[in-house]
Design a protein around this motif. Structure first.
Motif, PDB file in Angstrom:
ATOM      1  N   GLY A 108       0.802  -1.384   0.054  1.00  0.00           N
ATOM      2  CA  GLY A 108       0.116  -0.361   0.012  1.00  0.00           C
ATOM      3  C   GLY A 108       1.216   1.167  -0.349  1.00  0.00           C
ATOM      4  O   GLY A 108       1.672   0.899   0.160  1.00  0.00           O
ATOM      5  N   LEU A 109       0.055   2.414  -0.195  1.00  0.00           N
ATOM      6  CA  LEU A 109       0.999   3.211  -0.403  1.00  0.00           C
ATOM      7  C   LEU A 109       1.634   4.263   0.731  1.00  0.00           C
ATOM      8  O   LEU A 109       2.982   4.740   0.981  1.00  0.00           O
ATOM      9  N   GLY A 110       0.637   3.768   2.010  1.00  0.00           N
ATOM     10  CA  GLY A 110       0.932   4.051   3.119  1.00  0.00           C
ATOM     11  C   GLY A 110       2.673   2.955   3.543  1.00  0.00           C
ATOM     12  O   GLY A 110       4.017   3.939   3.736  1.00  0.00           O
ATOM     13  N   GLN A 111       2.461   2.451   3.875  1.00  0.00           N
ATOM     14  CA  GLN A 111       3.586   1.437   3.915  1.00  0.00           C
ATOM     15  C   GLN A 111       4.839   1.342   2.632  1.00  0.00           C
ATOM     16  O   GLN A 111       5.831   2.111   2.868  1.00  0.00           O
ATOM     17  N   LEU A 112       4.679   1.853   1.299  1.00  0.00           N
ATOM     18  CA  LEU A 112       6.271   2.179   1.183  1.00  0.00           C
ATOM     19  C   LEU A 112       6.114   3.504   0.786  1.00  0.00           C
ATOM     20  O   LEU A 112       7.532   3.471   0.686  1.00  0.00           O
ATOM     21  N   CYS A 113       5.603   4.271   1.252  1.00  0.00           N
ATOM     22  CA  CYS A 113       6.320   5.626   1.684  1.00  0.00           C
ATOM     23  C   CYS A 113       7.421   5.668   3.136  1.00  0.00           C
ATOM     24  O   CYS A 113       8.257   6.364   2.731  1.00  0.00           O
ATOM     25  N   ARG A 114       6.760   4.747   3.733  1.00  0.00           N
ATOM     26  CA  ARG A 114       7.094   4.071   5.410  1.00  0.00           C
ATOM     27  C   ARG A 114       9.024   3.876   4.975  1.00  0.00           C
ATOM     28  O   ARG A 114       9.718   3.517   5.331  1.00  0.00           O
ATOM     29  N   ALA A 126      16.648  13.207  10.221  1.00  0.00           N
ATOM     30  CA  ALA A 126      15.679  14.099  10.826  1.00  0.00           C
ATOM     31  C   ALA A 126      15.800  14.178  12.001  1.00  0.00           C
ATOM     32  O   ALA A 126      14.957  13.625  12.933  1.00  0.00           O
ATOM     33  N   GLY A 127      15.584  15.748  12.716  1.00  0.00           N
ATOM     34  CA  GLY A 127      14.887  16.152  13.967  1.00  0.00           C
ATOM     35  C   GLY A 127      13.913  15.560  14.161  1.00  0.00           C
ATOM     36  O   GLY A 127      12.671  15.219  13.497  1.00  0.00           O
ATOM     37  N   ALA A 128      13.449  15.946  15.357  1.00  0.00           N
ATOM     38  CA  ALA A 128      12.160  15.533  15.650  1.00  0.00           C
ATOM     39  C   ALA A 128      10.550  16.095  14.648  1.00  0.00           C
ATOM     40  O   ALA A 128       9.447  15.260  14.641  1.00  0.00           O
ATOM     41  N   GLN A 129      10.336  17.524  14.466  1.00  0.00           N
ATOM     42  CA  GLN A 129      10.162  18.163  13.918  1.00  0.00           C
ATOM     43  C   GLN A 129       9.603  17.257  12.638  1.00  0.00           C
ATOM     44  O   GLN A 129       8.580  17.485  12.145  1.00  0.00           O
ATOM     45  N   ARG A 130      10.857  17.447  11.766  1.00  0.00           N
ATOM     46  CA  ARG A 130      11.125  16.863  10.567  1.00  0.00           C
ATOM     47  C   ARG A 130      10.231  14.976  10.303  1.00  0.00           C
ATOM     48  O   ARG A 130       9.602  14.925   9.240  1.00  0.00           O
ATOM     49  N   GLN A 131      10.672  14.034  11.469  1.00  0.00           N
ATOM     50  CA  GLN A 131       9.900  12.869  11.360  1.00  0.00           C
ATOM     51  C   GLN A 131       8.665  13.233  11.535  1.00  0.00           C
ATOM     52  O   GLN A 131       8.050  12.506  11.109  1.00  0.00           O
ATOM     53  N   SER A 132       8.248  14.138  12.509  1.00  0.00           N
ATOM     54  CA  SER A 132       6.564  14.131  12.229  1.00  0.00           C
ATOM     55  C   SER A 132       5.967  14.956  11.135  1.00  0.00           C
ATOM     56  O   SER A 132       4.934  14.028  10.866  1.00  0.00           O
ATOM     57  N   ASN A 133       6.596  15.592  10.510  1.00  0.00           N
ATOM     58  CA  ASN A 133       6.321  15.736   9.223  1.00  0.00           C
ATOM     59  C   ASN A 133       6.933  13.997   8.485  1.00  0.00           C
ATOM     60  O   ASN A 133       5.341  14.520   7.235  1.00  0.00           O
ATOM     61  N   LEU A 134       7.513  12.946   8.034  1.00  0.00           N
ATOM     62  CA  LEU A 134       7.568  12.572   7.507  1.00  0.00           C
ATOM     63  C   LEU A 134       6.479  11.157   7.832  1.00  0.00           C
ATOM     64  O   LEU A 134       5.758  10.857   6.411  1.00  0.00           O
ATOM     65  N   ASP A 135       6.189  11.480   9.124  1.00  0.00           N
ATOM     66  CA  ASP A 135       4.855  10.333   9.233  1.00  0.00           C
ATOM     67  C   ASP A 135       3.650  10.759   9.158  1.00  0.00           C
ATOM     68  O   ASP A 135       2.576  10.239   8.637  1.00  0.00           O
ATOM     69  N   GLN A 136       3.941  11.961   8.919  1.00  0.00           N
ATOM     70  CA  GLN A 136       2.389  12.742   8.239  1.00  0.00           C
ATOM     71  C   GLN A 136       2.074  12.209   6.535  1.00  0.00           C
ATOM     72  O   GLN A 136       1.388  12.077   6.681  1.00  0.00           O
ATOM     73  N   LEU A 137       3.417  12.687   5.856  1.00  0.00           N
ATOM     74  CA  LEU A 137       3.355  12.148   4.821  1.00  0.00           C
ATOM     75  C   LEU A 137       2.765  10.659   4.165  1.00  0.00           C
ATOM     76  O   LEU A 137       2.240  10.223   3.927  1.00  0.00           O
ATOM     77  N   CYS A 138       3.354   9.676   5.304  1.00  0.00           N
ATOM     78  CA  CYS A 138       3.143   8.507   5.289  1.00  0.00           C
ATOM     79  C   CYS A 138       1.623   8.476   5.543  1.00  0.00           C
ATOM     80  O   CYS A 138       1.044   7.301   5.204  1.00  0.00           O
ATOM     81  N   LEU A 139       1.361   8.482   6.848  1.00  0.00           N
ATOM     82  CA  LEU A 139      -0.076   9.151   6.783  1.00  0.00           C
ATOM     83  C   LEU A 139      -0.925   9.185   5.937  1.00  0.00           C
ATOM     84  O   LEU A 139      -2.220   8.376   5.519  1.00  0.00           O
ATOM     85  N   ASN A 140      -0.916  10.132   5.343  1.00  0.00           N
ATOM     86  CA  ASN A 140      -1.593  10.752   4.103  1.00  0.00           C
ATOM     87  C   ASN A 140      -1.458   9.997   2.914  1.00  0.00           C
ATOM     88  O   ASN A 140      -2.458   9.847   2.191  1.00  0.00           O
ATOM     89  N   VAL A 148      -8.374   7.414  -2.171  1.00  0.00           N
ATOM     90  CA  VAL A 148      -8.738   7.850  -3.329  1.00  0.00           C
ATOM     91  C   VAL A 148      -8.318   6.496  -4.664  1.00  0.00           C
ATOM     92  O   VAL A 148      -9.143   6.239  -5.326  1.00  0.00           O
ATOM     93  N   SER A 149      -7.360   6.580  -4.405  1.00  0.00           N
ATOM     94  CA  SER A 149      -6.718   5.699  -5.133  1.00  0.00           C
ATOM     95  C   SER A 149      -5.081   4.471  -4.719  1.00  0.00           C
ATOM     96  O   SER A 149      -4.422   5.007  -3.805  1.00  0.00           O
ATOM     97  N   GLY A 150      -4.275   3.892  -5.181  1.00  0.00           N
ATOM     98  CA  GLY A 150      -3.211   2.841  -5.023  1.00  0.00           C
ATOM     99  C   GLY A 150      -2.176   2.670  -5.753  1.00  0.00           C
ATOM    100  O   GLY A 150      -1.559   2.832  -5.761  1.00  0.00           O
ATOM    101  N   ALA A 151      -2.721   4.365  -6.779  1.00  0.00           N
ATOM    102  CA  ALA A 151      -1.545   4.228  -7.072  1.00  0.00           C
ATOM    103  C   ALA A 151      -0.264   5.341  -7.158  1.00  0.00           C
ATOM    104  O   ALA A 151      -0.692   6.597  -6.828  1.00  0.00           O
ATOM    105  N   LEU A 152       1.343   4.621  -7.130  1.00  0.00           N
ATOM    106  CA  LEU A 152       1.997   5.698  -6.330  1.00  0.00           C
ATOM    107  C   LEU A 152       1.672   7.285  -7.595  1.00  0.00           C
ATOM    108  O   LEU A 152       1.735   8.265  -6.756  1.00  0.00           O
ATOM    109  N   THR A 153       1.866   7.127  -8.896  1.00  0.00           N
ATOM    110  CA  THR A 153       1.741   8.116  -9.416  1.00  0.00           C
ATOM    111  C   THR A 153       0.607   9.062  -8.972  1.00  0.00           C
ATOM    112  O   THR A 153       0.650  10.799  -9.590  1.00  0.00           O
TER     113      THR A 153
END
Length: 198
Positions: A108-114, A126-140, A148-153
């Motif tokens: 899945g996209l979240g797993q791939l992103c992680r 990354a520092g703590a805030q930047r790690q939080s942003n990366l966590d947010q990206l994976c969650l998104n 919506v869709s499982g397509a990475l593109t």
């Protein structure tokens, strides 16, 4: 904040850059773009110059000089087919992109992103805030996959639309209990109390 972080002092500057313009999100999205299409010289150079890959400007120039009349990605591929330490580092990078591409067909996209942010070393840099942003990206990415869709593109196009509109908030700021230097404007600090202020 960047200077403090480089000196090993945890620091956070509130509201100085947009979520999609932050260094960690830009790098993560570049790696995801390269996973599906490595033909972008700009994305490739950015990824190679990142702290995780740590190619120097001199090394990139050496690659370019060896193959001056081809796109940079082709020059990198030609170099990776050769011998030596530089070729080995490029080969390892391209093998990692190939592995992520294969994973993109089954995860899945979240797993791939992680996987990308962890295996690239981006999360650890990354520092703590930047790690939080990366966590947010994976969650998104996970939410986009489910809703919506499982397509990475499609996810990458969605992120680009959000960036262009100025959407996308940072992950919540560091908690009050976190031991870090907080940089903010005088306006933002009104009404807040800190034990030490400079």
């Amino acid at each position: 904040a960047a200077v403090l972080t480089q000196a090993g002092i945890p620091a956070f500057a509130e509201g100085t850059e947009g979520y999609f313009d932050s260094v960690e999100i830009t790098l993560a999205l570049s790696l995801l773009r390269l996973t599906v299409n490595r033909r972008s010289d700009v994305e490739l150079i950015g990824a190679l110059r990142s702290p995780m890959q740590n190619f120097t400007a001199e090394e990139l120039a050496q690659i370019r000089i060896a193959c001056p009349d081809t796109p940079f990605v082709d020059a990198c591929m030609a170099c990776a087919a050769g011998e030596g330490e530089l070729a080995g580092r490029l080969r390892a990078f391209f093998e990692q992109l190939d592995a992520w591409y294969l994973l993109s067909m089954s995860l899945g996209l979240g797993q791939l992103c992680r996987r990308v942010v962890n295996e690239s070393g981006l999360y650890d840099c990354a520092g703590a805030q930047r790690q939080s942003n990366l966590d947010q990206l994976c969650l998104n990415a996970d939410r986009f996959d489910q809703n919506v869709s499982g397509a990475l593109t499609r996810f990458l196009k969605h992120c680009e639309k959000l960036r262009a509109r100025g959407d996308g908030d940072d992950a919540p700021a560091l908690a009050d209990s976190e031991d870090a230097v907080r940089l903010m404007t005088a306006h933002k600090s009104k009404g807040l109390e800190f034990p030490v202020v400079f």
